[in-house]
Design a protein around this motif. Structure first.
Motif, PDB file in Angstrom:
ATOM      1  N   LEU A  24      20.073  -5.916  63.793  1.00  0.00           N
ATOM      2  CA  LEU A  24      20.968  -4.867  64.290  1.00  0.00           C
ATOM      3  C   LEU A  24      20.980  -3.676  63.342  1.00  0.00           C
ATOM      4  O   LEU A  24      20.882  -2.514  63.772  1.00  0.00           O
ATOM      5  CB  LEU A  24      22.378  -5.427  64.456  1.00  0.00           C
ATOM      6  CG  LEU A  24      23.467  -4.417  64.847  1.00  0.00           C
ATOM      7  CD1 LEU A  24      23.180  -3.826  66.224  1.00  0.00           C
ATOM      8  CD2 LEU A  24      24.840  -5.082  64.828  1.00  0.00           C
ATOM      9  N   ALA A  25      21.097  -3.944  62.039  1.00  0.00           N
ATOM     10  CA  ALA A  25      21.115  -2.865  61.056  1.00  0.00           C
ATOM     11  C   ALA A  25      19.819  -2.067  61.094  1.00  0.00           C
ATOM     12  O   ALA A  25      19.823  -0.843  60.914  1.00  0.00           O
ATOM     13  CB  ALA A  25      21.346  -3.430  59.658  1.00  0.00           C
ATOM     14  N   GLY A  26      18.708  -2.745  61.352  1.00  0.00           N
ATOM     15  CA  GLY A  26      17.432  -2.044  61.430  1.00  0.00           C
ATOM     16  C   GLY A  26      17.398  -1.003  62.528  1.00  0.00           C
ATOM     17  O   GLY A  26      16.873   0.102  62.346  1.00  0.00           O
ATOM     18  N   VAL A  27      17.985  -1.334  63.686  1.00  0.00           N
ATOM     19  CA  VAL A  27      18.034  -0.368  64.791  1.00  0.00           C
ATOM     20  C   VAL A  27      18.964   0.788  64.449  1.00  0.00           C
ATOM     21  O   VAL A  27      18.604   1.968  64.610  1.00  0.00           O
ATOM     22  CB  VAL A  27      18.494  -1.055  66.091  1.00  0.00           C
ATOM     23  CG1 VAL A  27      18.567  -0.029  67.226  1.00  0.00           C
ATOM     24  CG2 VAL A  27      17.562  -2.192  66.465  1.00  0.00           C
ATOM     25  N   VAL A 168      12.909  -2.475  62.699  1.00  0.00           N
ATOM     26  CA  VAL A 168      12.604  -1.160  62.118  1.00  0.00           C
ATOM     27  C   VAL A 168      11.216  -0.711  62.529  1.00  0.00           C
ATOM     28  O   VAL A 168      11.005   0.460  62.886  1.00  0.00           O
ATOM     29  CB  VAL A 168      12.725  -1.207  60.580  1.00  0.00           C
ATOM     30  CG1 VAL A 168      12.287   0.124  59.965  1.00  0.00           C
ATOM     31  CG2 VAL A 168      14.154  -1.531  60.160  1.00  0.00           C
ATOM     32  N   ASP A 169      10.240  -1.624  62.477  1.00  0.00           N
ATOM     33  CA  ASP A 169       8.879  -1.280  62.876  1.00  0.00           C
ATOM     34  C   ASP A 169       8.835  -0.834  64.338  1.00  0.00           C
ATOM     35  O   ASP A 169       8.165   0.138  64.688  1.00  0.00           O
ATOM     36  CB  ASP A 169       7.952  -2.475  62.656  1.00  0.00           C
ATOM     37  CG  ASP A 169       7.935  -2.939  61.207  1.00  0.00           C
ATOM     38  OD1 ASP A 169       7.579  -2.128  60.337  1.00  0.00           O
ATOM     39  OD2 ASP A 169       8.298  -4.093  60.954  1.00  0.00           O
ATOM     40  N   GLY A 184       7.848   9.225  62.523  1.00  0.00           N
ATOM     41  CA  GLY A 184       7.644   7.815  62.240  1.00  0.00           C
ATOM     42  C   GLY A 184       7.324   7.560  60.776  1.00  0.00           C
ATOM     43  O   GLY A 184       7.863   6.654  60.149  1.00  0.00           O
ATOM     44  N   GLN A 185       6.434   8.397  60.216  1.00  0.00           N
ATOM     45  CA  GLN A 185       6.052   8.221  58.817  1.00  0.00           C
ATOM     46  C   GLN A 185       7.218   8.514  57.873  1.00  0.00           C
ATOM     47  O   GLN A 185       7.477   7.765  56.921  1.00  0.00           O
ATOM     48  CB  GLN A 185       4.869   9.141  58.497  1.00  0.00           C
ATOM     49  CG  GLN A 185       3.599   8.774  59.252  1.00  0.00           C
ATOM     50  CD  GLN A 185       2.550   9.863  59.202  1.00  0.00           C
ATOM     51  OE1 GLN A 185       2.746  10.911  58.595  1.00  0.00           O
ATOM     52  NE2 GLN A 185       1.425   9.626  59.847  1.00  0.00           N
ATOM     53  N   GLY A 192      13.242   3.661  52.684  1.00  0.00           N
ATOM     54  CA  GLY A 192      12.780   2.986  51.473  1.00  0.00           C
ATOM     55  C   GLY A 192      11.626   2.036  51.691  1.00  0.00           C
ATOM     56  O   GLY A 192      11.413   1.131  50.888  1.00  0.00           O
ATOM     57  N   LEU A 193      10.847   2.236  52.764  1.00  0.00           N
ATOM     58  CA  LEU A 193       9.715   1.363  53.061  1.00  0.00           C
ATOM     59  C   LEU A 193       8.406   2.063  52.735  1.00  0.00           C
ATOM     60  O   LEU A 193       8.325   3.300  52.782  1.00  0.00           O
ATOM     61  CB  LEU A 193       9.720   0.966  54.544  1.00  0.00           C
ATOM     62  CG  LEU A 193      11.003   0.296  55.052  1.00  0.00           C
ATOM     63  CD1 LEU A 193      10.914   0.098  56.559  1.00  0.00           C
ATOM     64  CD2 LEU A 193      11.245  -1.039  54.353  1.00  0.00           C
TER      65      LEU A 193
END
Length: 332
Positions: A24-27, A168-169, A184-185, A192-193
């Motif tokens: 959920l946090a990723g979205v 996230v991806d 996207g980039q 932080g990825l």
């Protein structure tokens, strides 16, 4: 000079009991990052449920959700759940109506199972958590289940992702399709990825490489075990297929993992069984057989020896997670 107001795109996030807070946090974080990286659209994520109120996550935390409004202009609706059982009939009816209206529909972890149960993924590729893929392929044979991290349909109206940070991806790729590759980039960098992982990266590929670091033979043995959880291979056969003796294989496991091959193999099978008990609607016997145990008692004894409680106890914990939290004034 008058500047046009940015368009607002509302995204309904529907976490079901046992959902992953990380997913959920990723979205939510991805939508927030997109708002920082472009100005033409404001993405608004809203955590909702059919009736509103607290929803229990898989880690036991309670998330407050607002009631799903009867009519709203949704750009996308995303289900986040760890359970493959069909969703509430009222929600299923809404999903079908949204699909007819051209709303983007997504599922994360086991969320695609909910869409598949409504017939909304027939003839399309979709993905879910790796531990669920075999049972989903059997339950929904008209869906092309993939072992990658995420999928976006050709028309952009169906989204699916595996568990955890695969959200996230998925969101990064989806938002890049809306605003360009730059977004996207830079979204990955803002979160932080090092970068967004590609669609077809296998969910379990990194496990063997990570656990077998420094030993290609160990990594190969681990990959064989992961690929044969339902019909476990004898240690002797694993060693032969890898090209080492049984004694050499046992030394590798002891040196790198401080265990024997047979014990590690059993732990992998039990971990998969635990995931299925928590997230699928298969019977306890079906799960045991699908994880390579010869009978119900064999499965139950191995499970209790490893986790300290039986598969039936595991299912009881799952049932408690589905039970709504009491509200003030409710009788005990």
């Amino acid at each position: 000079m008058i500047h046009a107001e940015p368009a607002r795109r509302r995204v309904a996030l529907l976490p079901l009991p046992g959902f992953s807070m990380l997913a959920l946090a990723g979205v939510l974080d991805s939508l927030g990052a997109a708002n920082e990286l472009q100005a033409e659209v404001v993405w608004q994520g809203e955590c909702l449920s059919v009736a509103g109120g607290p929803v229990a996550a898989g880690n036991g935390a309670l998330l407050h959700t607002a009631a799903l409004p009867p009519d709203a202009d949704w750009h996308a609706v995303i289900l986040i759940t760890a359970d493959t059982a069909p969703c509430d009939p009222a929600l299923a009816a809404r999903l079908k109506r949204w699909a007819a209206d051209g709303v983007v529909l997504g599922g994360i972890d086991a969320g695609a199972a909910q869409l598949a149960a409504c017939g909304l993924l027939d003839g399309q590729r979709a993905c879910a958590d790796w531990a669920l893929l075999d049972s989903l392929a059997e339950a929904h044979p008209r869906v092309a289940w993939a072992n990658g991290l995420w999928e976006i349909s050709a028309d952009g109206l169906r989204l699916s992702a595996a568990a955890g940070l695969a959200s996230v991806d998925l969101c990064g790729a989806w938002l890049a399709s809306q605003h360009g590759e730059r977004v996207g980039q830079e979204l990955a960098q803002l979160l932080g990825l090092n970068g967004l992982r590609p669609r077809d990266e296998r969910q379990r590929a990194g496990y063997s490489e990570r656990r077998g670091a420094g030993s290609p033979k160990l990594a190969e043995a681990l990959a064989l075990m992961e690929a044969n959880l339902g019909e476990p291979l004898p240690t002797e056969e694993v060693a032969t297929l890898v090209g080492v003796s049984r004694r050499q294989l046992e030394r590798l496991f002891k040196q790198h993992l401080d265990t024997l091959p047979s014990r590690h193999y059993l732990a992998l099978r039990l971990a998969r069984a635990q995931r299925l008990l928590q997230q699928s609607s298969q019977s306890i016997l079906q799960i045991g057989l699908s994880c390579g145990f010869s009978s119900g008692p064999h499965f139950s004894n191995a499970y209790k020896n490893h986790f300290g409680h039986t598969p039936r106890d595991e299912r009881s914990r799952r049932a408690l997670a589905w039970r709504p939290a009491p509200t003030p004034g409710d009788p005990p």
